[in-house]
Design a protein around this motif. Structure first.
Motif, PDB file in Angstrom:
ATOM      1  N   ASN A  41       0.897  -1.235  -0.092  1.00  0.00           N
ATOM      2  CA  ASN A  41      -0.046  -0.036   0.121  1.00  0.00           C
ATOM      3  C   ASN A  41       0.902   1.423   0.071  1.00  0.00           C
ATOM      4  OD1 ASN A  41       0.869  -0.372   2.616  1.00  0.00           O
ATOM      5  ND2 ASN A  41      -1.081   0.029   3.566  1.00  0.00           N
ATOM      6  N   GLU A  42       2.352   1.116   0.127  1.00  0.00           N
ATOM      7  CA  GLU A  42       2.949   2.302   0.250  1.00  0.00           C
ATOM      8  C   GLU A  42       3.614   2.592  -1.001  1.00  0.00           C
ATOM      9  OE1 GLU A  42       6.094   1.682   3.103  1.00  0.00           O
ATOM     10  OE2 GLU A  42       4.727   1.699   4.847  1.00  0.00           O
ATOM     11  N   ILE A  43       3.575   1.436  -2.071  1.00  0.00           N
ATOM     12  CA  ILE A  43       4.240   1.656  -3.530  1.00  0.00           C
ATOM     13  C   ILE A  43       3.391   2.868  -4.166  1.00  0.00           C
ATOM     14  CG2 ILE A  43       4.469   0.755  -5.695  1.00  0.00           C
ATOM     15  CD1 ILE A  43       5.089  -1.836  -4.114  1.00  0.00           C
ATOM     16  N   PRO A  44       2.186   2.915  -4.443  1.00  0.00           N
ATOM     17  CA  PRO A  44       1.721   3.835  -5.256  1.00  0.00           C
ATOM     18  C   PRO A  44       2.027   5.578  -4.527  1.00  0.00           C
ATOM     19  CG  PRO A  44      -0.003   2.390  -4.555  1.00  0.00           C
ATOM     20  CD  PRO A  44       1.275   2.037  -3.686  1.00  0.00           C
ATOM     21  N   GLU A  45       2.238   5.384  -3.339  1.00  0.00           N
ATOM     22  CA  GLU A  45       2.629   7.097  -2.746  1.00  0.00           C
ATOM     23  C   GLU A  45       3.940   7.216  -3.215  1.00  0.00           C
ATOM     24  OE1 GLU A  45       2.051  10.542  -0.831  1.00  0.00           O
ATOM     25  OE2 GLU A  45       0.580   8.999  -1.312  1.00  0.00           O
ATOM     26  N   ILE A  46       5.149   6.327  -3.089  1.00  0.00           N
ATOM     27  CA  ILE A  46       6.319   6.378  -3.450  1.00  0.00           C
ATOM     28  C   ILE A  46       6.527   6.847  -5.030  1.00  0.00           C
ATOM     29  CG2 ILE A  46       8.498   5.305  -3.981  1.00  0.00           C
ATOM     30  CD1 ILE A  46       7.791   3.516  -1.345  1.00  0.00           C
ATOM     31  N   VAL A  47       5.533   6.149  -5.849  1.00  0.00           N
ATOM     32  CA  VAL A  47       5.523   6.561  -7.105  1.00  0.00           C
ATOM     33  C   VAL A  47       4.893   7.910  -7.297  1.00  0.00           C
ATOM     34  CG1 VAL A  47       4.178   6.029  -9.257  1.00  0.00           C
ATOM     35  CG2 VAL A  47       5.187   4.118  -8.052  1.00  0.00           C
ATOM     36  N   LYS A  48       3.955   8.285  -6.651  1.00  0.00           N
ATOM     37  CA  LYS A  48       3.386   9.591  -6.681  1.00  0.00           C
ATOM     38  C   LYS A  48       4.545  10.671  -6.424  1.00  0.00           C
ATOM     39  CE  LYS A  48      -0.038  12.574  -4.826  1.00  0.00           C
ATOM     40  NZ  LYS A  48      -1.222  12.727  -3.901  1.00  0.00           N
ATOM     41  N   ASN A  49       5.244  10.238  -5.324  1.00  0.00           N
ATOM     42  CA  ASN A  49       6.223  11.399  -5.086  1.00  0.00           C
ATOM     43  C   ASN A  49       7.414  11.219  -6.162  1.00  0.00           C
ATOM     44  OD1 ASN A  49       5.184  11.997  -2.640  1.00  0.00           O
ATOM     45  ND2 ASN A  49       6.002  10.474  -1.325  1.00  0.00           N
ATOM     46  N   LEU A  50       7.688  10.220  -6.622  1.00  0.00           N
ATOM     47  CA  LEU A  50       8.847  10.156  -7.757  1.00  0.00           C
ATOM     48  C   LEU A  50       8.397  10.959  -8.810  1.00  0.00           C
ATOM     49  CD1 LEU A  50      11.490   9.083  -8.634  1.00  0.00           C
ATOM     50  CD2 LEU A  50      10.348   6.890  -9.575  1.00  0.00           C
ATOM     51  N   THR A  51       7.013  10.557  -9.211  1.00  0.00           N
ATOM     52  CA  THR A  51       6.480  11.460 -10.359  1.00  0.00           C
ATOM     53  C   THR A  51       6.422  13.030 -10.404  1.00  0.00           C
ATOM     54  OG1 THR A  51       4.776   9.620 -10.772  1.00  0.00           O
ATOM     55  CG2 THR A  51       4.280  11.766 -11.755  1.00  0.00           C
ATOM     56  N   ILE A  52       6.190  13.414  -9.054  1.00  0.00           N
ATOM     57  CA  ILE A  52       6.360  14.797  -8.960  1.00  0.00           C
ATOM     58  C   ILE A  52       7.832  15.262  -8.951  1.00  0.00           C
ATOM     59  CG2 ILE A  52       6.177  16.652  -6.954  1.00  0.00           C
ATOM     60  CD1 ILE A  52       3.812  15.014  -5.709  1.00  0.00           C
ATOM     61  N   GLU A  53       8.798  14.364  -8.696  1.00  0.00           N
ATOM     62  CA  GLU A  53      10.103  14.836  -8.884  1.00  0.00           C
ATOM     63  C   GLU A  53      10.655  15.099 -10.494  1.00  0.00           C
ATOM     64  OE1 GLU A  53      12.405  12.361  -6.523  1.00  0.00           O
ATOM     65  OE2 GLU A  53      11.504  12.780  -4.595  1.00  0.00           O
ATOM     66  N   LYS A  54      10.226  13.797 -11.119  1.00  0.00           N
ATOM     67  CA  LYS A  54      10.915  13.918 -12.287  1.00  0.00           C
ATOM     68  C   LYS A  54      10.281  12.959 -13.309  1.00  0.00           C
ATOM     69  CE  LYS A  54      14.553  10.471 -11.640  1.00  0.00           C
ATOM     70  NZ  LYS A  54      15.852  10.112 -11.786  1.00  0.00           N
ATOM     71  N   ASN A  55       9.359  12.142 -13.166  1.00  0.00           N
ATOM     72  CA  ASN A  55       8.804  11.176 -14.045  1.00  0.00           C
ATOM     73  C   ASN A  55       7.541  11.304 -14.329  1.00  0.00           C
ATOM     74  OD1 ASN A  55      10.645   9.394 -15.478  1.00  0.00           O
ATOM     75  ND2 ASN A  55      11.574   9.096 -13.456  1.00  0.00           N
ATOM     76  N   GLU A  56       6.944  12.479 -14.316  1.00  0.00           N
ATOM     77  CA  GLU A  56       5.394  12.472 -14.485  1.00  0.00           C
ATOM     78  C   GLU A  56       4.911  12.026 -15.980  1.00  0.00           C
ATOM     79  OE1 GLU A  56       2.025  16.077 -13.625  1.00  0.00           O
ATOM     80  OE2 GLU A  56       4.176  16.565 -14.351  1.00  0.00           O
ATOM     81  N   ASN A  57       5.590  12.161 -17.138  1.00  0.00           N
ATOM     82  CA  ASN A  57       5.419  11.725 -18.388  1.00  0.00           C
ATOM     83  C   ASN A  57       5.250  10.048 -18.244  1.00  0.00           C
ATOM     84  OD1 ASN A  57       5.674  14.214 -19.253  1.00  0.00           O
ATOM     85  ND2 ASN A  57       7.738  13.794 -20.026  1.00  0.00           N
ATOM     86  N   ASP A  58       6.189   9.464 -17.624  1.00  0.00           N
ATOM     87  CA  ASP A  58       6.081   7.738 -17.632  1.00  0.00           C
ATOM     88  C   ASP A  58       4.544   7.463 -16.865  1.00  0.00           C
ATOM     89  OD1 ASP A  58       8.335   7.398 -18.945  1.00  0.00           O
ATOM     90  OD2 ASP A  58       9.638   7.461 -17.101  1.00  0.00           O
ATOM     91  N   SER A  59       4.529   8.153 -15.699  1.00  0.00           N
ATOM     92  CA  SER A  59       3.520   7.754 -14.881  1.00  0.00           C
ATOM     93  C   SER A  59       2.250   8.127 -15.640  1.00  0.00           C
ATOM     94  CB  SER A  59       3.466   8.490 -13.642  1.00  0.00           C
ATOM     95  OG  SER A  59       2.262   8.503 -12.749  1.00  0.00           O
ATOM     96  N   ALA A  60       1.954   9.078 -16.473  1.00  0.00           N
ATOM     97  CA  ALA A  60       0.752   9.662 -17.023  1.00  0.00           C
ATOM     98  C   ALA A  60       0.552   8.554 -18.071  1.00  0.00           C
ATOM     99  CB  ALA A  60       1.003  10.963 -17.544  1.00  0.00           C
ATOM    100  N   ILE A  61       1.505   8.098 -18.851  1.00  0.00           N
ATOM    101  CA  ILE A  61       1.607   6.979 -19.976  1.00  0.00           C
ATOM    102  C   ILE A  61       1.127   5.599 -19.368  1.00  0.00           C
ATOM    103  CG2 ILE A  61       2.849   5.373 -21.520  1.00  0.00           C
ATOM    104  CD1 ILE A  61       4.555   7.726 -22.003  1.00  0.00           C
ATOM    105  N   ASN A  62       1.378   5.385 -18.054  1.00  0.00           N
ATOM    106  CA  ASN A  62       0.781   4.317 -17.441  1.00  0.00           C
ATOM    107  C   ASN A  62      -0.587   4.514 -17.174  1.00  0.00           C
ATOM    108  OD1 ASN A  62       3.116   2.880 -17.721  1.00  0.00           O
ATOM    109  ND2 ASN A  62       3.855   3.170 -15.663  1.00  0.00           N
ATOM    110  N   ALA A  63      -1.008   5.555 -16.579  1.00  0.00           N
ATOM    111  CA  ALA A  63      -2.267   5.944 -16.318  1.00  0.00           C
ATOM    112  C   ALA A  63      -3.279   5.977 -17.278  1.00  0.00           C
ATOM    113  CB  ALA A  63      -2.236   7.071 -15.629  1.00  0.00           C
ATOM    114  N   PHE A  64      -2.761   6.385 -18.378  1.00  0.00           N
ATOM    115  CA  PHE A  64      -3.456   6.531 -19.806  1.00  0.00           C
ATOM    116  C   PHE A  64      -3.790   4.893 -20.240  1.00  0.00           C
ATOM    117  CE2 PHE A  64      -2.018  10.866 -20.852  1.00  0.00           C
ATOM    118  CZ  PHE A  64      -3.371  11.440 -20.143  1.00  0.00           C
TER     119      PHE A  64
END
Length: 298
Positions: free
Chosen positions: A76-99
């Motif tokens: 249950n902590e993985i999504p939060e770590i991903v969210k924080n990482l996304t904020i830092e530098k990988n928003e594009n990768d996260s958005a592609i996965n969400a799409f």
């Protein structure tokens, strides 16, 4: 909700995440990261939550996290770590996965939330080049490997089209600032217009007059435009049509239109232009290898 895909093969998981099936099996066996079910013929199947978990793990893994470390993180902590990482530098990768998740589940709300989040930080042009183009490239591969169906592809591409329409409409209240006229069309039997729609957005954004004619236009109907305007810059996108066998004939027929209007031009993009011999092209016809290359000419 009957249309929602809830079960995925290991090949689906590989295609959607980019992680090899062999690696997924190792992570599953060594680190107990996934608990697939088995069919009566002992074939692994994975749930939607397993797919979402794999996409999150993939993002961490591709950003330097060792799999042994990821395996120790509470699920249950993985999504939060991903969210924080996304904020830092990988928003594009996260958005592609969400799409991709929104596509798999026909989830328009997830698409909209993801897009709106991106739009708070990026221009529409940045979203198109940095997120939508890589996403569409991936979807082409997923479609070819039968990971997704035509209904998935149509769902996501039509949502992207809606955004292009919306952004273009915001600009169309302005009177064109420049004299050049662009006419955008797809040849007969060609319906893949997403790329052409985006080029239309760039033309309007650049201040030119745009005449968007859309899908499957008979070539003879384009004569009407050269009667109204002294010079027309035609643009078309050849994805599947005209076919390899018919493309030179099409170029020859279009050249007759251009002969009647010496100041007019034809710009071409798309997969089928690889079958055009540059030796046969008059100087009034030009091919481009990408949308970026074409828009650089505007």
């Amino acid at each position: 909700m009957n249309n929602v895909k809830k079960s995925f093969s290991i090949r689906d998981m590989e295609n959607l995440s980019g992680i090899k099936a062999h690696t997924i099996r190792i992570w599953e066996k060594r680190y107990d990261l996934f608990q697939p079910e088995r069919t009566t013929t002992n074939i692994r199947t994975y749930s939607l939550s397993s797919l979402q978990k794999l996409l999150n793990i993939t993002l961490l893994y591709n950003n330097g996290y060792k799999i042994s470390k990821i395996a120790k993180i509470q699920e249950n902590e993985i999504p939060e770590i991903v969210k924080n990482l996304t904020i830092e530098k990988n928003e594009n990768d996260s958005a592609i996965n969400a799409f991709k998740l929104s596509m798999v589940n026909f989830d328009q709300s997830l698409f909209t939330r993801t897009y709106d989040s991106l739009l708070n930080k990026k221009s529409f042009r940045e979203i198109f080049y940095e997120v939508f183009i890589p996403l569409l490239t991936e979807l082409g591969l997923l479609w070819q490997t039968d990971t997704i169906s035509p209904s998935h592809e149509h769902f996501i591409t039509n949502l992207i089209k809606q955004k292009i329409y919306s952004e273009t409409e915001k600009l169309q209240y302005d009177v064109p600032r420049k004299d050049a006229v662009f006419a955008l069309f797809l040849p007969e039997n060609e319906i893949h217009e997403l790329g052409l729609l985006y080029i239309n957005y760039e033309i309007v954004r650049s201040g030119y007059k745009s005449i968007y004619l859309g899908q499957t236009m008979p070539i003879e109907s384009l004569n009407d435009l050269v009667k109204y305007y002294n010079a027309v810059n035609f643009i078309s996108y050849f994805t599947v049509s005209p076919t390899k066998e018919k493309i030179e004939k099409y170029i020859h027929e279009f050249s007759t239109i251009l002969n009647e209007s010496p100041n007019s031009r034809l710009w071409l993009l798309g997969r089928q232009i690889q079958h055009i011999s540059q030796d046969i092209l008059p100087n009034t016809i030009k091919t481009f290898s990408s949308i970026e290359e074409l828009t650089a000419e505007l």
